[in-house]
Design an enzyme around this catalytic site. Structure first.
Site, PDB file in Angstrom:
ATOM      1  CB  THR A  22     -15.410 -52.727 -73.857  1.00  0.00           C
ATOM      2  OG1 THR A  22     -14.958 -51.563 -73.156  1.00  0.00           O
ATOM      3  CG2 THR A  22     -16.914 -52.668 -74.065  1.00  0.00           C
ATOM      4  N   GLY A  80      -7.755 -59.053 -65.704  1.00  0.00           N
ATOM      5  CA  GLY A  80      -7.355 -58.392 -64.455  1.00  0.00           C
ATOM      6  C   GLY A  80      -8.559 -57.827 -63.729  1.00  0.00           C
ATOM      7  CB  THR A  82     -16.850 -65.943 -71.171  1.00  0.00           C
ATOM      8  OG1 THR A  82     -17.409 -66.576 -72.307  1.00  0.00           O
ATOM      9  CG2 THR A  82     -15.773 -64.963 -71.590  1.00  0.00           C
ATOM     10  CG  ASP A 107     -10.690 -63.980 -65.664  1.00  0.00           C
ATOM     11  OD1 ASP A 107      -9.556 -64.491 -65.681  1.00  0.00           O
ATOM     12  OD2 ASP A 107     -11.212 -63.449 -66.661  1.00  0.00           O
TER      13      ASP A 107
HETATM   14  O1  RIB Z   1     -11.127 -64.404 -69.174  1.00  0.00           O
HETATM   15  C1  RIB Z   1     -12.216 -63.785 -69.810  1.00  0.00           C
HETATM   16  C2  RIB Z   1     -11.807 -62.448 -70.331  1.00  0.00           C
HETATM   17  O2  RIB Z   1     -10.841 -62.618 -71.344  1.00  0.00           O
HETATM   18  C3  RIB Z   1     -12.916 -61.658 -70.972  1.00  0.00           C
HETATM   19  O3  RIB Z   1     -13.587 -60.826 -70.075  1.00  0.00           O
HETATM   20  C4  RIB Z   1     -12.208 -60.896 -72.071  1.00  0.00           C
HETATM   21  O4  RIB Z   1     -12.192 -59.533 -71.862  1.00  0.00           O
HETATM   22  C5  RIB Z   1     -10.806 -61.466 -72.135  1.00  0.00           C
HETATM   23  O5  RIB Z   1      -9.906 -60.631 -71.547  1.00  0.00           O
END
Ligand code: RIB
Length: 327
Positions: free
Chosen positions: A27, A56, A266, A270
């Site tokens: 979260t 993930g 951020t 991912d």
């Molecule tokens: O890579 C970004 C993520 O890193 C964020 O969503 C946070 O939860 C951390 O895991």
């Protein structure tokens, strides 16, 4: 599979999963500020919000939003954050057959601070993520071995990530490993069971000792990582794009990114990894360079809005050329 662990019969959704992610759910508790605080300092922020994160899950959700059949293997707490996470996966068409809930730890949490340049600092408390274990993987064996792509990171117990990569690799499933957060003493077997090793400049520096402050330096770090046994290395460089180096004596390639105004970076890495998994699973003939260019474009959309998953684009919001075959 080891004796004594019964594999669950695969549901239709699990059997159809092309991208399987073994990794974390967090979260995200995000504060927007003008700058990052110094040690011991209290500063005012101007906005706070809670979102779905964890490297993930972020990667899995991005792949799913592009249209990949995805399955997540993870553990959340038996708390409201964990229950909300279940719903989040369902809403995004991710198969939840192997999303476990435990009473023994809280759902993972990330405290995130984002400054006005879109840069961040993150502290994670992994909680339930660290309770994902070998038995959870073995239960999901048929989904793992039937997938096209397996994606792993390091926000769960690293031994479990390594076991997942081995399981996939020995069953001819292509593996993407994102060594984040980086471990300086990463087990060498991670490299030999990885097809695509994708890290950012900070992670590349921790893993190789080479300060990565330019594409040239990224090439040097990539060649050190490649020598450790993976098939292909990608070092992402934020606004500078990334460097790609594959085994077989090819020269490193710098692939620049589109210039955009970053609001919040951020989870951009991912978004890139999730998009790459989507292309490798569903457009395997595109060629790695083209897949990377398209993944860069998708990640560059994600930095233009605040939040992690809340900033990830869906297929319907993206230009059609990102989904065209080249043949
Ligand atoms: O890579 C970004 C993520 O890193 C964020 O969503 C946070 O939860 C951390 O895991």
């Amino acid at each position: 599979m080891s004796q004594g662990v019964q594999a669950d019969p695969a549901s239709a959704a699990a059997a159809a999963a092309a991208v399987v992610v073994v990794g974390s759910c967090m979260t995200d508790m995000v504060s927007l500020t003008s700058r990052l605080p110094k040690a011991g300092e209290t500063i005012h922020g101007h906005k706070f919000f809670i979102g779905f994160g964890g490297k993930g899950a972020n990667q899995c959700i991005q792949a799913a939003r592009l249209g990949a059949h995805t399955l997540m293997i993870c553990k959340v707490g038996k708390d409201s954050f964990g229950s909300d996470y279940f719903e989040n996966f369902k809403k995004n068409n991710v198969c939840t057959d192997f999303v476990g809930q435990t009473e023994e730890a809280a759902t993972g949490a990330a405290s995130i601070i984002v400054n006005s340049e879109g840069q961040n600092a993150i502290v994670i408390v992994a909680g339930a993520n660290l309770l994902l274990d070998s038995k959870d993987l073995q239960r999901a064996f048929s989904a793992i071995s039937g997938a096209k792509i397996m994606v792993c990171q390091l926000e769960i117990n690293p031994a479990v990530s390594l076991e997942a990569l081995k399981l996939a690799h020995t069953n001819q499933v292509k593996t993407i490993f994102n060594p984040a957060p980086a471990l300086a003493d990463l087990d060498p077997e991670f490299y030999t069971h990885t097809d695509v090793f994708c890290c950012n400049e900070t992670e590349a520096e921790i893993l190789t000792g080479v300060p990565v402050c330019s594409p040239k330096a990224a090439e040097k770090a990539a060649s050190i990582l490649l020598e450790r046994g993976c098939n292909l290395v990608i070092v992402t460089l934020g606004a500078e794009g990334c460097v790609l180096l594959s085994a077989g004596g090819s020269t490193p390639k710098h692939i620049p990114a589109e210039k955009v105004k970053a609001v919040d970076t951020t989870g951009a890495g991912d978004s890139f990894v999730g998009a790459l998994a989507f292309y490798m699973a569903h457009y395997p003939d595109l060629g790695m360079e083209e897949m990377i260019k398209r993944s860069n474009s998708i990640a560059s959309v994600s930095v233009q809005t605040a939040g992690t998953q809340s900033s990830y684009p869906s297929r319907k919001d993206l230009p059609g050329h990102l989904f065209q075959d080249l043949s």
